[in-house]
Design a protein around this motif. Structure first.
Motif, short mmCIF file in Angstrom:
data_model
loop_
_atom_site.label_atom_id
_atom_site.label_comp_id
_atom_site.label_asym_id
_atom_site.label_seq_id
_atom_site.Cartn_x
_atom_site.Cartn_y
_atom_site.Cartn_z
N THR A 95 0.75 -1.17 -0.06
CA THR A 95 -0.07 0.01 0.00
C THR A 95 0.93 1.28 -0.16
OG1 THR A 95 -1.76 -1.23 1.18
CG2 THR A 95 -1.65 1.28 1.32
N HIS A 123 -6.68 -4.82 -6.26
CA HIS A 123 -7.21 -4.46 -4.80
C HIS A 123 -7.26 -2.99 -4.76
CE1 HIS A 123 -5.93 -3.97 -0.41
NE2 HIS A 123 -6.07 -5.29 -0.43
N SER A 125 -6.19 -0.97 -2.95
CA SER A 125 -4.85 -0.04 -2.62
C SER A 125 -4.05 0.30 -3.80
CB SER A 125 -3.90 -0.89 -1.89
OG SER A 125 -3.41 -1.83 -2.24
N ASN A 175 -5.49 -10.66 -5.84
CA ASN A 175 -5.62 -11.31 -4.51
C ASN A 175 -6.99 -12.29 -4.58
OD1 ASN A 175 -6.76 -8.57 -4.61
ND2 ASN A 175 -7.54 -9.05 -2.47
N ASP A 200 1.90 -4.48 -8.85
CA ASP A 200 1.49 -4.63 -7.36
C ASP A 200 1.97 -6.19 -7.34
OD1 ASP A 200 0.48 -5.29 -4.83
OD2 ASP A 200 -1.47 -4.46 -5.52
N GLN A 203 0.77 -10.38 -4.16
CA GLN A 203 0.23 -11.74 -4.24
C GLN A 203 1.41 -12.63 -5.04
OE1 GLN A 203 -2.09 -13.04 -2.19
NE2 GLN A 203 -2.86 -11.19 -1.39
N SER A 223 4.69 -6.73 0.05
CA SER A 223 4.65 -6.66 1.52
C SER A 223 5.27 -7.71 2.17
CB SER A 223 3.06 -6.68 1.90
OG SER A 223 2.32 -5.69 1.44
N HIS A 225 4.85 -9.16 5.06
CA HIS A 225 4.20 -10.05 5.70
C HIS A 225 3.24 -11.19 4.87
CE1 HIS A 225 -0.13 -8.65 5.02
NE2 HIS A 225 0.56 -7.52 4.68
N LYS A 226 3.04 -10.99 3.68
CA LYS A 226 2.89 -12.02 2.74
C LYS A 226 3.93 -12.75 2.20
CE LYS A 226 -1.09 -9.01 1.03
NZ LYS A 226 -2.10 -9.34 1.50
N1 PMP Z 1 -2.46 -5.34 -3.35
C1 PMP Z 1 -2.66 -7.02 -3.32
C2 PMP Z 1 -3.01 -7.66 -4.47
C3 PMP Z 1 -3.01 -7.15 -2.00
O1 PMP Z 1 -3.45 -8.42 -1.93
C4 PMP Z 1 -2.82 -6.65 -0.87
C5 PMP Z 1 -3.18 -7.25 0.77
N2 PMP Z 1 -4.35 -7.92 0.70
C6 PMP Z 1 -2.33 -5.56 -0.86
C7 PMP Z 1 -2.30 -4.71 -2.35
C8 PMP Z 1 -2.06 -4.51 -0.04
O2 PMP Z 1 -1.04 -5.10 1.10
P1 PMP Z 1 -0.61 -4.22 2.29
O3 PMP Z 1 -2.00 -4.18 3.24
O4 PMP Z 1 0.30 -5.40 2.80
O5 PMP Z 1 0.09 -2.89 2.29
#
Ligand code: PMP
Length: 406
Positions: A95, A123, A125, A175, A200, A203, A223, A225-226
């Motif tokens: 994000t 997403h 974001s 996602n 992005d 995923q 990210s 955490h993923k």
């Molecule tokens: N883009 C995609 C495709 C996502 O799956 C996600 C998280 N679900 C995000 C952006 C945002 O990631 P974050 O919340 O870790 O910044």
């Protein structure tokens, strides 16, 4: 080659617990992945031994923290095959990385009449930051349509590409559906009209798909955490010449070369975009996760996930009333589905009661759900530490839930 999944699972402590009296089946890896012990140890070690601020101290601990922090950047750069580590900017995650590009690159390069294309599958974001900047500069955000199969409509995309398009932004992997987009092809098409491309990779990275040189994109975001790392840390990769030309978007310490009231000059890459004390511990811990992954046989992990997907899709076909969203090929191991006559939130709750963690709803991808004619789905998203018997557990639990609901 077969994997020793039990041995791998032993490295992830959170997998070994019961939920509502049943062994946990964690199928919400698209939301966040679990963490290997090596990452948890790296966090504890940092705070126990090395804790210090970076880049500015004149003492041993600060030198040690700086060395580990910059080594972590190098580890990440190698993992995504970035040509140089100064192209990797630490952020809080996908994000923030997208916002960085939208604000810094967008304000500098977008003006009235320009267009930003984003796919319908994005997403939120990867939609909202572009809308905010477009509103400010008078540009337009235009959606790239998708087909009924939940993949980007390449013909429609081609038709949208003209010299008004300055940026194309889309996810490496959706996602909501798990579908992998044809990034290389879409990048080539965008570059032909002179547009830049942001991918992005939130995923994509956790499924070992992130090779920024091969993909050819201008920006890549993800990210930690993923990617089996901590929350609150992630990165932006950008081509160095683009990042060099972009203005800073946050001001503060670290990002400056010299400050005076007559005028301030900015630090070189990557520090120009890293104002303030960075998330040192989590960056180092993310590198520990990547070192852990580097110690596994990646092709075997990819093959295992493909096997899980094939098995889950076969079961889905035989399950009455189940509609799987998205194509069955070119996807990571995600089963996003709706069941006739059942609301996804109810299903999610009944699965949770049986120890199974999935995500339900619109997956922060409302336009995608609308385009597919559903108001939400159940998303079972797998990782390499999931097993075939967990797929069985999912379908047994679905059968029970259906008996209860219908
Ligand atoms: N883009 C995609 C495709 C996502 O799956 C996600 C998280 N679900 C995000 C952006 C945002 O990631 P974050 O919340 O870790 O910044």
């Amino acid at each position: 080659m077969s994997l020793d999944i039990d041995k791998i699972r032993a490295d992830f402590p959170a997998l070994h617990q019961t939920v509502n009296g049943r062994p946990l089946v964690y199928l919400d890896n698209g939301a966040t992945t679990h963490k290997p012990q090596a990452m948890i140890d790296a966090l504890v070690n940092f705070y126990s031994l090395d804790n210090s601020n970076v880049h500015r101290g004149a003492h041993a601990l600060s030198d040690r923290a700086t060395e580990k922090f910059e080594a972590a950047r190098q580890t990440l750069a190698e993992f995504i095959n970035a040509p140089e580590s100064r192209s990797v900017i630490w952020t809080r995650g996908s994000t923030e990385s997208i916002n960085l590009v939208a604000y810094s690159w967008g304000r500098q390069n977008l003006s009235k009449g320009d267009r930003v294309l984003v796919s319908m599958l994005e997403h939120h974001s990867n939609i909202v930051p572009w809308q905010l900047v477009a509103q400010e500069v008078g540009a337009e955000v235009v959606p790239i349509p998708i087909t009924d199969e939940g993949i980007i409509d390449l013909q429609a995309y081609e038709a949208l590409l003209d010299d008004r398009v300055k940026m194309v932004a889309f996810a490496h992997v959706s996602n909501a559906l798990g579908v992998i987009h044809p990034v290389q092809k879409m990048v080539e098409m965008a570059h032909r009209v002179g547009a830049k491309v942001l991918v992005d990779g939130a995923q994509g990275a956790g499924h070992f798909l992130a090779d920024v040189q091969q993909l050819g994109c201008d920006f890549y975001t993800f990210s930690g955490h993923k990617l089996f790392g901590p929350t609150g840390i992630g990165a932006l990769y950008g081509k160095a010449e683009l990042l060099e030309a972009m203005p800073p978007w946050l001001g503060g310490g670290e990002m400056i070369e010299s400050v005076s009231f007559a005028g301030t000059t900015f630090n070189k890459l990557p520090f120009k975009f890293e104002a303030g004390t960075p998330n040192i511990a989590d960056a180092i811990a993310l590198a520990a996760s990547i070192h852990y992954l580097n110690g596994l046989d990646k092709q075997a992990l990819i093959d295992h996930e493909a096997q899980l997907l094939a098995y889950a899709e076969e079961k889905a076909k035989a399950f009455e009333g189940m509609r799987v969203l998205g194509v069955s090929h070119e996807k990571v191991c995600v089963l996003s589905f709706v069941l006739d006559g059942v609301h996804s939130a109810d299903l999610g709750m009944l699965l949770d009661q049986q120890g199974i963690a999935v995500r339900t709803g619109n997956h922060c991808a409302q336009p995608a759900m609308e385009a597919l004619g559903v108001d939400g789905s159940v998303r079972a998203s797998f990782s390499f530490y999931n097993t075939l018997s967990e797929v069985d557990r999912l379908f047994e639990a679905l059968e029970k839930a259906r008996e209860f609901l219908i």
